[in-house]
Design a protein around this motif. Structure first.
Motif, PDB file in Angstrom:
ATOM      1  N   ILE A 115       2.760   6.769   6.276  1.00  9.35           N
ATOM      2  CA  ILE A 115       2.511   5.386   5.900  1.00  9.35           C
ATOM      3  C   ILE A 115       1.089   5.042   6.331  1.00  9.35           C
ATOM      4  O   ILE A 115       0.720   5.247   7.483  1.00  9.35           O
ATOM      5  N   ASP A 116       0.309   4.537   5.378  1.00  9.12           N
ATOM      6  CA  ASP A 116      -1.071   4.133   5.649  1.00  9.12           C
ATOM      7  C   ASP A 116      -1.180   2.614   5.592  1.00  9.12           C
ATOM      8  O   ASP A 116      -0.421   1.954   4.877  1.00  9.12           O
ATOM      9  N   HIS A 117      -2.149   2.071   6.319  1.00  9.94           N
ATOM     10  CA  HIS A 117      -2.366   0.629   6.368  1.00  9.94           C
ATOM     11  C   HIS A 117      -3.857   0.343   6.281  1.00  9.94           C
ATOM     12  O   HIS A 117      -4.681   1.148   6.716  1.00  9.94           O
ATOM     13  N   LYS A 118      -4.204  -0.792   5.695  1.00 12.28           N
ATOM     14  CA  LYS A 118      -5.572  -1.301   5.786  1.00 12.28           C
ATOM     15  C   LYS A 118      -5.495  -2.816   5.863  1.00 12.28           C
ATOM     16  O   LYS A 118      -4.592  -3.451   5.336  1.00 12.28           O
ATOM     17  N   GLY A 123      -1.354  -7.029   5.764  1.00 15.26           N
ATOM     18  CA  GLY A 123      -2.360  -6.202   5.117  1.00 15.26           C
ATOM     19  C   GLY A 123      -1.764  -5.416   3.978  1.00 15.26           C
ATOM     20  O   GLY A 123      -0.750  -5.790   3.396  1.00 15.26           O
ATOM     21  N   TRP A 124      -2.389  -4.306   3.681  1.00 17.10           N
ATOM     22  CA  TRP A 124      -1.986  -3.438   2.575  1.00 17.10           C
ATOM     23  C   TRP A 124      -1.366  -2.155   3.119  1.00 17.10           C
ATOM     24  O   TRP A 124      -1.835  -1.599   4.113  1.00 17.10           O
ATOM     25  N   TYR A 125      -0.317  -1.678   2.456  1.00 15.97           N
ATOM     26  CA  TYR A 125       0.375  -0.447   2.835  1.00 15.97           C
ATOM     27  C   TYR A 125       0.501   0.469   1.622  1.00 15.97           C
ATOM     28  O   TYR A 125       0.562   0.006   0.490  1.00 15.97           O
ATOM     29  N   ARG A 126       0.581   1.768   1.896  1.00 14.59           N
ATOM     30  CA  ARG A 126       0.907   2.765   0.876  1.00 14.59           C
ATOM     31  C   ARG A 126       1.632   3.916   1.555  1.00 14.59           C
ATOM     32  O   ARG A 126       1.514   4.110   2.771  1.00 14.59           O
ATOM     33  N   SER A 150       1.327   3.461  -5.033  1.00 15.45           N
ATOM     34  CA  SER A 150       0.322   2.407  -5.169  1.00 15.45           C
ATOM     35  C   SER A 150       0.416   1.494  -3.951  1.00 15.45           C
ATOM     36  O   SER A 150       1.452   1.404  -3.300  1.00 15.45           O
ATOM     37  N   SER A 151      -0.655   0.816  -3.629  1.00 15.43           N
ATOM     38  CA  SER A 151      -0.661  -0.026  -2.433  1.00 15.43           C
ATOM     39  C   SER A 151       0.071  -1.337  -2.692  1.00 15.43           C
ATOM     40  O   SER A 151       0.134  -1.825  -3.814  1.00 15.43           O
TER      41      SER A 151
END
Length: 87
Positions: A11-14, A49-52, A74-75
Motif C-alpha cells: 500500500i502506497d500513500h502520498k 491523502g491518496w492511496y494505491r 489507480s489511486s
C-alpha cells in the motif's frame, strides 16, 4: 502447474496530488489464494491523502520456466473522518 509461488502486496500513500508516493505497508504471501480466499492488508493509522495498491506475483512452473505479473491500482483519495473500505 505451478511449483513455486510468491506474492507481494503493498500500500502506497502520498499527501497530495503532486507529492511523491511512499510505501506505508506490505506483506509477502507464499500460498496460492484459491477461489474463495483473498489476501487482507491494512494500513493503520488512517492518513488523509491518496492511496494505491501494488501487487507482484512470481514463481516457477513445473517445467522450471519463471513467471512474474505486476499490477498497480489507480489511486484513490481518502478522507479519514469519512473513510470507507477500499478494495
Amino acid at each position: 502447474m505451478i511449483t513455486t509461488f510468491m506474492a507481494r502486496i503493498a500500500i502506497d500513500h502520498k499527501d497530495g496530488r503532486f507529492a511523491d508516493w511512499y510505501e506505508v505497508n506490505y506483506d509477502h504471501y507464499h500460498e496460492l489464494p484459491g477461489l474463495a480466499r483473498s489476501y487482507p492488508l491494512l494500513s493503520r493509522p488512517c492518513r488523509d491523502g491518496w492511496y494505491r495498491a501494488r501487487a507482484s506475483i512470481s514463481g516457477t512452473f513445473t517445467d522450471g520456466s519463471p513467471y512474474k505479473v505486476t499490477d498497480e491500482s489507480s489511486s484513490t483519495s481518502v478522507d479519514c473522518d469519512n473513510s470507507e473500505p477500499l478494495t
